[in-house]
Design a protein around this motif. Structure first.
Motif, short mmCIF file in Angstrom:
data_model
loop_
_atom_site.label_atom_id
_atom_site.label_comp_id
_atom_site.label_asym_id
_atom_site.label_seq_id
_atom_site.Cartn_x
_atom_site.Cartn_y
_atom_site.Cartn_z
N ASP A 186 37.38 44.23 12.89
CA ASP A 186 37.74 44.36 12.93
C ASP A 186 38.96 43.62 14.38
O ASP A 186 39.40 44.31 15.10
N THR A 187 37.43 42.43 14.55
CA THR A 187 38.59 41.34 15.61
C THR A 187 40.06 40.95 14.91
O THR A 187 40.63 39.98 16.32
N PHE A 188 40.09 40.82 14.12
CA PHE A 188 41.06 40.18 13.62
C PHE A 188 42.72 40.72 13.96
O PHE A 188 43.63 39.37 14.41
N GLY A 189 42.64 41.73 14.33
CA GLY A 189 44.23 42.60 14.34
C GLY A 189 44.38 41.46 15.66
O GLY A 189 45.16 41.25 15.89
N SER A 190 43.73 41.86 16.88
CA SER A 190 43.49 41.34 18.27
C SER A 190 43.62 39.98 18.30
O SER A 190 45.13 39.95 19.11
N ILE A 191 43.20 39.60 17.50
CA ILE A 191 43.34 38.06 17.67
C ILE A 191 44.92 37.94 17.21
O ILE A 191 45.63 36.91 17.23
N ALA A 192 45.34 37.80 16.32
CA ALA A 192 46.65 37.64 15.13
C ALA A 192 48.03 38.39 15.96
O ALA A 192 48.55 38.32 15.59
N THR A 193 47.35 39.26 17.11
CA THR A 193 48.89 39.42 17.91
C THR A 193 48.67 38.24 19.03
O THR A 193 49.84 38.39 19.25
N ALA A 194 47.87 38.00 19.21
CA ALA A 194 48.08 36.70 19.89
C ALA A 194 48.26 34.75 19.54
O ALA A 194 48.62 34.33 19.99
N SER A 195 48.36 34.65 18.45
CA SER A 195 48.12 33.45 17.51
C SER A 195 48.17 33.51 16.64
O SER A 195 48.01 34.63 15.44
N ASP A 196 49.28 32.12 15.94
CA ASP A 196 49.09 32.69 14.25
C ASP A 196 47.88 31.61 13.66
O ASP A 196 48.01 31.17 12.30
N ILE A 205 42.21 30.16 29.28
CA ILE A 205 43.14 30.84 29.82
C ILE A 205 42.88 32.33 29.38
O ILE A 205 42.66 32.54 28.59
N LEU A 206 43.00 33.34 30.08
CA LEU A 206 42.34 34.49 29.62
C LEU A 206 43.92 35.73 29.58
O LEU A 206 44.80 35.65 30.43
N LEU A 207 44.39 36.10 28.02
CA LEU A 207 44.98 37.27 28.35
C LEU A 207 44.99 38.02 28.18
O LEU A 207 43.31 38.60 27.62
N ARG A 208 45.63 39.20 28.09
CA ARG A 208 45.39 40.26 28.03
C ARG A 208 46.45 41.20 27.28
O ARG A 208 47.93 40.79 27.09
N PRO A 209 46.23 41.69 26.25
CA PRO A 209 47.69 42.47 25.03
C PRO A 209 48.63 43.33 25.79
O PRO A 209 48.18 44.07 26.34
N LYS A 210 49.68 42.89 25.16
CA LYS A 210 50.36 43.97 25.83
C LYS A 210 50.71 44.86 24.62
O LYS A 210 52.02 45.82 25.11
N SER A 267 54.11 35.01 22.48
CA SER A 267 54.82 35.38 23.76
C SER A 267 55.01 36.61 24.30
O SER A 267 54.78 37.03 25.27
N GLN A 268 55.22 37.11 23.80
CA GLN A 268 55.78 38.59 24.24
C GLN A 268 54.70 39.82 24.24
O GLN A 268 54.48 40.74 24.33
N ASN A 269 53.66 39.56 23.06
CA ASN A 269 52.65 40.12 22.81
C ASN A 269 51.21 40.31 23.89
O ASN A 269 50.67 40.63 24.17
N THR A 270 50.98 39.17 24.56
CA THR A 270 50.48 39.02 25.72
C THR A 270 50.82 38.64 27.23
O THR A 270 51.59 38.35 27.18
N GLU A 271 49.56 38.55 27.73
CA GLU A 271 49.78 37.44 28.44
C GLU A 271 48.90 37.49 29.96
O GLU A 271 48.00 38.36 29.78
N SER A 272 48.91 36.23 30.16
CA SER A 272 48.20 35.38 31.04
C SER A 272 47.35 35.86 32.19
O SER A 272 48.56 36.67 33.00
N PHE A 273 46.31 36.26 33.24
CA PHE A 273 46.18 36.99 33.91
C PHE A 273 44.93 36.01 34.50
O PHE A 273 44.02 36.66 36.04
N SER A 274 43.75 35.06 34.28
CA SER A 274 42.96 33.93 35.21
C SER A 274 43.55 33.31 33.84
O SER A 274 43.08 33.30 33.39
N THR A 275 43.13 31.56 34.79
CA THR A 275 42.55 30.75 34.02
C THR A 275 41.40 30.17 34.86
O THR A 275 41.55 29.61 36.84
N PHE A 276 40.65 29.43 33.80
CA PHE A 276 39.39 28.90 34.17
C PHE A 276 39.67 27.34 34.12
O PHE A 276 39.65 27.25 32.85
N THR A 277 39.53 26.54 34.87
CA THR A 277 39.08 25.18 34.92
C THR A 277 38.27 24.59 35.93
O THR A 277 38.05 24.66 36.85
#
Length: 359
Positions: A124-134, A319-324, A348-358
């Motif tokens: 079930d998680t494959f679809g989510s990951i595939a929206t953000a990266s190839d 980098i934490l992303l949320r799906p668009k 780049s159009q499918n997600t947006e960053s909302f927080s970064t942890f360093t």
């Protein structure tokens, strides 16, 4: 159990390629949504259906509902009901198990020959990951339930969580609700005294579950148990936390710590190509609990740092992303690849960053 279930379809016509993508999102298995997009990624039709959570309704009924949605989608898009799809992709909880894949495919082919000529089934998680990266990545789910999964560039898959409310679901809406209720009862019983005043949570619990006496809660957790309904109480807890109630804020901080631990659990398995990315390691965060990110943030960072007490992290930043877009697009991408029919994707159009942890 995982909070989000998805079904995705891919239709290939001889001269024109059309991607059918069903995005099934529900808390506890209440409903399904289908989005039809063409080869250029444009939505050309939509339809709704019943839950397709095969853990709750069984494979036979799951197949019935998938086929029903295919029929609705075809009608909505003005396509022939008699022409089978070339490839039907199913991204489902438990979809990584070979036994389930074989049985689901056999049921679909035997009972619904006009549905599809071939099938592509994945977890079930494959679809989510595939929206953000190839090239793979991490998806962290915190909705009704919780789950975390890593897909490396070589398609190796590693998971943490996703074991359901009895064995897991830490940091989820259900976990927050259950922990809140148990904190009240433990305090009232004198079994474990809460470090924070329980008044607001207790009053909210009586109101939300329409209780008149303490034993009324048993109907909601046993006789008439609905995981999704219990999980919805987390929204009330979030409201209390936003108003400054110490116990409510503590519950969300603890949930954040547990979600951070999910990332820590997978860190040793992250491919160096993902961990070494100059732009940082990306984590796609899915689920309604992340709507309360400001309440989770302190605990999440604390949870990550606890995992690095005796070792250095493998990544330079997180980098934490949320799906668009709906994760059904990702499954359409995977389905297209399965039949060697790729289409251009601007990740780049499918997600947006909302927080970064360093670290």
């Amino acid at each position: 159990m995982r909070s989000k279930y998805k079904v995705h379809l891919l239709l290939r016509i001889t001269k024109n390629v059309v991607m059918f993508s069903i995005d099934v999102m529900f808390a506890g298995g209440s409903s399904s949504n289908i989005v039809i997009v063409n080869a250029s990624g444009h939505v050309i039709g939509k339809a709704e259906g019943l839950s397709t959570n095969h853990w709750l309704i069984g494979i036979e009924e799951c197949a019935v509902r998938v086929n029903d949605m295919v029929v609705k989608a075809k009608k909505n898009a003005g396509l022939s009901l008699d022409k089978p799809l070339a490839s039907l992709g199913l991204s489902l909880s438990g979809g990584e198990k070979e036994e389930f894949k074989k049985k689901m495919e056999n049921v679909m082919k035997e009972n619904y020959p006009n549905c599809s000529l071939s099938y592509f089934i994945c977890t079930d998680t494959f679809g989510s990951i595939a929206t953000a990266s190839d090239s793979g990545g991490i998806v962290l789910i915190a909705g009704t339930g919780s789950n975390c999964q890593l897909v490396n560039p070589n398609n190796d898959v590693h998971g943490c969580g996703g074991w359901g409310h009895i064995l897991g679901d830490e940091g989820s809406g259900y976990w927050i609700s259950h922990t809140a209720v148990k904190t009240v009862y433990d305090d009232d019983d004198g079994f474990v005294k809460s470090p924070y005043d329980i008044t607001l949570v207790k009053e909210s619990m009586y109101d939300f579950f329409k209780m008149k006496k303490p034993f009324d809660i048993l109907d909601h957790f046993y006789k008439d148990f609905e995981k999704a309904k219990v999980a919805q109480f987390a929204t009330t807890i979030a409201q209390g936390a936003s108003k400054g109630d110490p116990l409510c804020r503590h519950l969300f901080k603890e949930a954040g710590i547990l979600l951070g631990h999910h990332i820590n659990a997978l860190e040793s398995k992250i491919d160096v190509r993902l961990a070494g990315c100059e732009k940082g390691l990306k984590v796609l965060c899915v689920g309604s609990v992340f709507k309360s990110w400001e309440l989770l943030k302190e605990g999440f960072i604390e949870g990550l740092r606890r995992g690095h007490d005796q070792r250095s992290p493998c990544y330079k930043s997180l980098i934490l992303l949320r799906p668009k877009v709906k994760s059904s697009l990702g499954a359409a991408i995977l389905g297209a690849k399965a039949i060697n029919q790729a289409f251009p994707v601007d990740y780049s159009q499918n997600t947006e960053s909302f927080s970064t942890f360093t670290p």
